[in-house]
Design a protein around this motif. Structure first.
Motif, PDB file in Angstrom:
ATOM      1  N   ALA A   1      52.426  65.197  14.376  1.00  0.00           N
ATOM      2  CA  ALA A   1      51.669  64.735  15.542  1.00  0.00           C
ATOM      3  C   ALA A   1      50.196  64.533  15.193  1.00  0.00           C
ATOM      4  O   ALA A   1      49.581  63.545  15.608  1.00  0.00           O
ATOM      5  CB  ALA A   1      51.817  65.733  16.692  1.00  0.00           C
ATOM      6  N   ALA A   2      49.631  65.439  14.424  1.00  0.00           N
ATOM      7  CA  ALA A   2      48.223  65.313  14.018  1.00  0.00           C
ATOM      8  C   ALA A   2      48.034  64.079  13.136  1.00  0.00           C
ATOM      9  O   ALA A   2      47.049  63.348  13.278  1.00  0.00           O
ATOM     10  CB  ALA A   2      47.767  66.569  13.293  1.00  0.00           C
ATOM     11  N   SER A   3      48.955  63.847  12.234  1.00  0.00           N
ATOM     12  CA  SER A   3      48.887  62.674  11.366  1.00  0.00           C
ATOM     13  C   SER A   3      48.938  61.398  12.201  1.00  0.00           C
ATOM     14  O   SER A   3      48.164  60.451  11.967  1.00  0.00           O
ATOM     15  CB  SER A   3      50.039  62.710  10.358  1.00  0.00           C
ATOM     16  N   ALA A   4      49.840  61.359  13.169  1.00  0.00           N
ATOM     17  CA  ALA A   4      49.961  60.189  14.037  1.00  0.00           C
ATOM     18  C   ALA A   4      48.699  59.990  14.876  1.00  0.00           C
ATOM     19  O   ALA A   4      48.229  58.855  15.032  1.00  0.00           O
ATOM     20  CB  ALA A   4      51.188  60.344  14.942  1.00  0.00           C
ATOM     21  N   ARG A   5      48.150  61.082  15.413  1.00  0.00           N
ATOM     22  CA  ARG A   5      46.905  60.978  16.199  1.00  0.00           C
ATOM     23  C   ARG A   5      45.751  60.462  15.356  1.00  0.00           C
ATOM     24  O   ARG A   5      44.840  59.814  15.858  1.00  0.00           O
ATOM     25  CB  ARG A   5      46.533  62.324  16.809  1.00  0.00           C
ATOM     26  N   ALA A   6      45.791  60.736  14.068  1.00  0.00           N
ATOM     27  CA  ALA A   6      44.742  60.259  13.157  1.00  0.00           C
ATOM     28  C   ALA A   6      44.940  58.785  12.803  1.00  0.00           C
ATOM     29  O   ALA A   6      44.171  58.236  12.015  1.00  0.00           O
ATOM     30  CB  ALA A   6      44.723  61.111  11.888  1.00  0.00           C
ATOM     31  N   GLY A   7      45.958  58.163  13.367  1.00  0.00           N
ATOM     32  CA  GLY A   7      46.177  56.744  13.161  1.00  0.00           C
ATOM     33  C   GLY A   7      47.129  56.403  12.039  1.00  0.00           C
ATOM     34  O   GLY A   7      47.312  55.232  11.713  1.00  0.00           O
TER      35      GLY A   7
END
Length: 115
Positions: free
Chosen positions: A37-43
């Motif tokens: 999720a953090a990776s995805a939020r970082a784009g």
């Protein structure tokens, strides 16, 4: 989880992040879901693949039913058909599926016969 190497814009080579260790109840699934999720939020376009027969990633993300990793390993589904949208931008996932244990057993037996 595959992610671009630090300092890269998402093109080219990628890194592979895996939570390893067989002990249950230590937070591997929670950690994997949160890192994805953090990776995805970082784009970063992120694909989380659940290789645990308990299938908790699918449950955690509320993935719809369908063929999972086990079906692909058994040759019963194309990999593209196992990828599920999570409803979160840049984050897709492959659930373990109900047949992952069966796939593990079938692959182990196939290895014995050919080895």
């Amino acid at each position: 989880m595959i992610r671009p190497r630090p300092g890269e814009d998402g093109g080219g080579a990628a890194e592979d992040s895996r939570g390893l260790g067989p002990q249950g109840g230590v937070g591997k699934t929670t950690t994997a879901v949160n890192l994805a999720a953090a990776s995805a939020r970082a784009g970063r376009k992120t694909l989380l693949v659940d290789v645990d027969p308990q299938g908790s990633v699918g449950t955690s993300l509320g993935l719809p039913d369908g063929p999972g990793l086990g079906a692909w390993l058994l040759g019963d589904a194309d990999f593209e058909d196992t990828v599920r949208a999570t409803g979160r931008e840049n984050l897709d996932a492959v659930a373990a599926g109900t047949d992952l244990l069966g796939a593990e057993d079938a692959l182990r037996e196939k290895g014995r016969r050919s080895g």
